[in-house]
Design a protein around this motif. Structure first.
Motif, mmCIF file in Angstrom:
data_model
loop_
_atom_site.group_PDB
_atom_site.id
_atom_site.type_symbol
_atom_site.label_atom_id
_atom_site.label_comp_id
_atom_site.label_asym_id
_atom_site.label_seq_id
_atom_site.Cartn_x
_atom_site.Cartn_y
_atom_site.Cartn_z
ATOM 1 N N GLY A 1 0.744 -1.303 0.045
ATOM 2 C CA GLY A 1 -0.026 -0.181 0.009
ATOM 3 C C GLY A 1 0.690 1.254 -0.061
ATOM 4 O O GLY A 1 1.916 1.495 0.316
ATOM 5 N N VAL A 2 0.206 2.367 -0.209
ATOM 6 C CA VAL A 2 0.547 3.831 -0.026
ATOM 7 C C VAL A 2 -0.251 4.559 0.632
ATOM 8 O O VAL A 2 -1.478 4.518 0.332
ATOM 9 N N GLU B 1 0.587 5.361 -11.873
ATOM 10 C CA GLU B 1 1.979 5.194 -11.922
ATOM 11 C C GLU B 1 2.303 3.761 -11.180
ATOM 12 O O GLU B 1 3.559 3.298 -11.196
ATOM 13 N N THR B 2 0.970 2.783 -10.916
ATOM 14 C CA THR B 2 1.493 1.730 -10.152
ATOM 15 C C THR B 2 0.852 0.634 -10.855
ATOM 16 O O THR B 2 -0.431 0.807 -11.084
ATOM 17 N N PRO B 3 1.302 -0.729 -10.474
ATOM 18 C CA PRO B 3 0.474 -1.761 -10.960
ATOM 19 C C PRO B 3 -0.441 -2.117 -10.206
ATOM 20 O O PRO B 3 -0.677 -1.342 -8.898
ATOM 21 N N PRO B 4 -1.598 -3.078 -10.488
ATOM 22 C CA PRO B 4 -2.889 -3.405 -9.436
ATOM 23 C C PRO B 4 -2.550 -3.920 -8.243
ATOM 24 O O PRO B 4 -3.325 -3.826 -7.363
ATOM 25 N N HIS B 5 -1.404 -4.628 -8.073
ATOM 26 C CA HIS B 5 -1.070 -5.103 -6.793
ATOM 27 C C HIS B 5 -0.900 -4.067 -5.550
ATOM 28 O O HIS B 5 -0.785 -4.200 -4.287
ATOM 29 N N VAL B 6 -0.662 -2.538 -6.008
ATOM 30 C CA VAL B 6 -0.710 -1.465 -5.022
ATOM 31 C C VAL B 6 -1.995 -1.054 -4.536
ATOM 32 O O VAL B 6 -2.713 -0.492 -5.450
ATOM 33 N N HIS B 7 -2.425 -0.988 -3.452
ATOM 34 C CA HIS B 7 -3.540 -0.401 -3.067
ATOM 35 C C HIS B 7 -3.270 1.087 -2.226
ATOM 36 O O HIS B 7 -2.258 1.146 -1.931
ATOM 37 N N VAL B 8 -4.458 1.854 -2.196
ATOM 38 C CA VAL B 8 -4.413 2.915 -1.448
ATOM 39 C C VAL B 8 -4.840 2.891 -0.034
ATOM 40 O O VAL B 8 -5.953 2.314 0.306
ATOM 41 N N GLY C 1 -10.762 -0.343 -9.520
ATOM 42 C CA GLY C 1 -10.811 -1.668 -9.268
ATOM 43 C C GLY C 1 -9.713 -2.020 -8.052
ATOM 44 O O GLY C 1 -9.492 -3.098 -7.573
ATOM 45 N N ARG C 2 -8.978 -0.814 -7.434
ATOM 46 C CA ARG C 2 -8.114 -1.100 -6.488
ATOM 47 C C ARG C 2 -8.848 -1.165 -5.149
ATOM 48 O O ARG C 2 -9.925 -0.830 -4.832
ATOM 49 N N VAL C 3 -8.091 -1.755 -4.079
ATOM 50 C CA VAL C 3 -8.434 -1.729 -2.650
ATOM 51 C C VAL C 3 -8.247 -0.467 -2.011
ATOM 52 O O VAL C 3 -7.192 -0.043 -2.459
ATOM 53 N N LEU C 4 -9.303 -0.013 -1.236
ATOM 54 C CA LEU C 4 -8.894 1.284 -0.417
ATOM 55 C C LEU C 4 -9.135 0.640 1.082
ATOM 56 O O LEU C 4 -10.139 0.113 1.457
ATOM 57 N N VAL C 5 -8.055 1.162 2.008
ATOM 58 C CA VAL C 5 -8.056 0.762 3.141
ATOM 59 C C VAL C 5 -8.211 2.213 3.702
ATOM 60 O O VAL C 5 -7.380 3.212 3.634
ATOM 61 N N VAL C 6 -8.925 2.372 4.729
ATOM 62 C CA VAL C 6 -9.194 3.742 5.452
ATOM 63 C C VAL C 6 -9.288 3.310 7.156
ATOM 64 O O VAL C 6 -9.926 2.387 7.446
ATOM 65 N N ALA D 1 -17.010 1.644 5.504
ATOM 66 C CA ALA D 1 -17.303 0.175 4.929
ATOM 67 C C ALA D 1 -18.533 0.377 3.907
ATOM 68 O O ALA D 1 -18.657 -0.342 2.943
ATOM 69 N N GLU D 2 -19.401 1.202 4.149
ATOM 70 C CA GLU D 2 -20.692 1.298 3.091
ATOM 71 C C GLU D 2 -20.255 1.516 1.849
ATOM 72 O O GLU D 2 -20.958 1.471 0.838
ATOM 73 N N ARG D 3 -19.087 2.539 1.841
ATOM 74 C CA ARG D 3 -18.452 2.886 0.553
ATOM 75 C C ARG D 3 -17.467 1.879 0.009
ATOM 76 O O ARG D 3 -16.746 2.264 -0.771
ATOM 77 N N GLY D 4 -17.439 0.875 0.428
ATOM 78 C CA GLY D 4 -16.437 -0.286 -0.034
ATOM 79 C C GLY D 4 -14.900 -0.303 0.337
ATOM 80 O O GLY D 4 -14.366 -1.141 -0.124
ATOM 81 N N ALA D 5 -14.618 0.349 1.531
ATOM 82 C CA ALA D 5 -13.376 0.334 1.999
ATOM 83 C C ALA D 5 -13.068 -0.645 3.030
ATOM 84 O O ALA D 5 -14.046 -1.238 3.781
ATOM 85 N N VAL D 6 -11.821 -1.195 3.072
ATOM 86 C CA VAL D 6 -11.509 -1.986 4.314
ATOM 87 C C VAL D 6 -11.240 -1.370 5.711
ATOM 88 O O VAL D 6 -10.781 0.022 5.320
#
Length: 326
Positions: free
Chosen positions: A67-68, A90-97, A115-120, A132-137
């Protein structure tokens, strides 16, 4: 039904490393990811060429989920949008925000569209439910955590409240987790994985100043304080740090006490700066912000990031492990 954070992120171990600005460079993030967990580089205020350099090293250093991390309240909505766009471009799909604190709705939408994962990371039930309702971890941070604090609840209470409201969401526990036993308690409270900060401050790959690492290794939880004194660069947010001459005497003048370097740019460090002392910092290290959680009770030696991950792997939910909520 809910899944381990290892399944959501595609890691082997349901463990996240905190994206600590200054401490969590690409070496640490890649080492954690290559060990089977989710590393995270601290993006802080970086953008443009400086952020590109970090993203390039990150992508070259690991092909595993990583992640970044950015901080919405520090950079503001416009700069955060630019940072997120740069990561996606600038990053491949295995990099999440990864975000410390809640962003505006547009960020959730943009990351989801990519299509990336978002962690908040959050500190309140309300923010956790919204994220969570907006799809984040959702990373639930308790007040046991080192660094800046997002709420007032203890870790397991926050996790339990979120689990009650969010039976199917992916919730990660953060704050005061320094041993496998701490992780087991967090999972028992309803967490789908854990996030560690202090345990990685002392990792060999961490950029924390040697004096900072030594102080964490020697500390107990009682040596930490919650204060607001390290406010330059990040005002208005309480933080847990090791007690220092500055926390003990906050009436001192705001003079420069050192110098540091970030991506080859040199900066003066004022007393009361929110910046941590890193391997690139000189000056009065003992007066600087040394963020440290209550988990320091279980942290006594410098070790490798891989050893930290291995120590927690056996007690955490595995990838593809599902929990039947019925």
């Amino acid at each position: 039904m809910r899944s381990s954070v290892a399944t959501v992120l595609g890691t082997e171990v349901a463990l996240l490393q905190s994206g600590m600005g200054g401490v969590a460079g690409t070496e640490l993030a890649c080492a954690v990811s290559n060990a089977g967990a989710a590393g995270c580089v601290g993006g802080y205020k970086l953008m443009g060429e400086a952020l590109s350099a970090v993203l390039g090293r990150l992508a070259a250093g690991t092909s595993r989920p990583v992640g970044v991390n950015f901080i919405p309240e520090v950079v503001g909505p416009d700069d955060l949008a630019r940072q997120v766009e740069q990561v996606l471009a600038e990053t491949p799909p295995h990099v999440h925000v990864s975000l410390f604190g809640m962003p505006e709705a547009a960020v959730f939408e943009r990351v989801a569209a990519s299509g990336r994962v978002l962690v908040v990371q959050v500190g309140t039930v309300e923010d956790g439910v919204l994220a969570a309702e907006r799809g984040a971890v959702v990373v639930a941070q308790g007040i046991e955590a080192g660094g800046h604090l997002l709420g007032v609840l203890r870790r397991d209470e926050l996790v339990a409240r979120l689990r009650d409201r969010l039976p199917s969401a992916c919730v990660v526990a953060a704050g005061g987790i320094g041993s496998p036993a701490d992780a087991e308690r967090a999972v028992a409270a309803g967490a789908d994985g854990v996030l560690l900060g202090t345990a990685f401050v002392v990792a060999r790959e961490s950029w924390a100043h040697p004096q900072f690492k030594a102080a964490v290794c020697a500390a107990e939880g009682a040596d930490t304080v919650i204060t607001g004194v390290y406010e330059i660069g990040w005002p208005g947010r309480r933080h847990r740090v090791l007690a220092t001459p500055v926390t003990e005497n906050p009436g001192q003048p705001k003079k420069f006490i050192g110098r540091t370097s970030v991506e080859d740019r040199s900066y003066l460090v004022p007393r009361f700066s929110a910046a941590v002392p890193t391997v690139a910092t000189t000056g009065r290290i003992e007066e600087m912000a040394m963020y440290c959680g209550l988990s320091c009770d279980s942290v006594s030696d410098e070790t490798s990031a891989a050893d930290v991950v291995a120590g927690f792997a056996a007690v955490l939910p595995a990838a593809a492990q599902y929990v039947d909520m019925g």
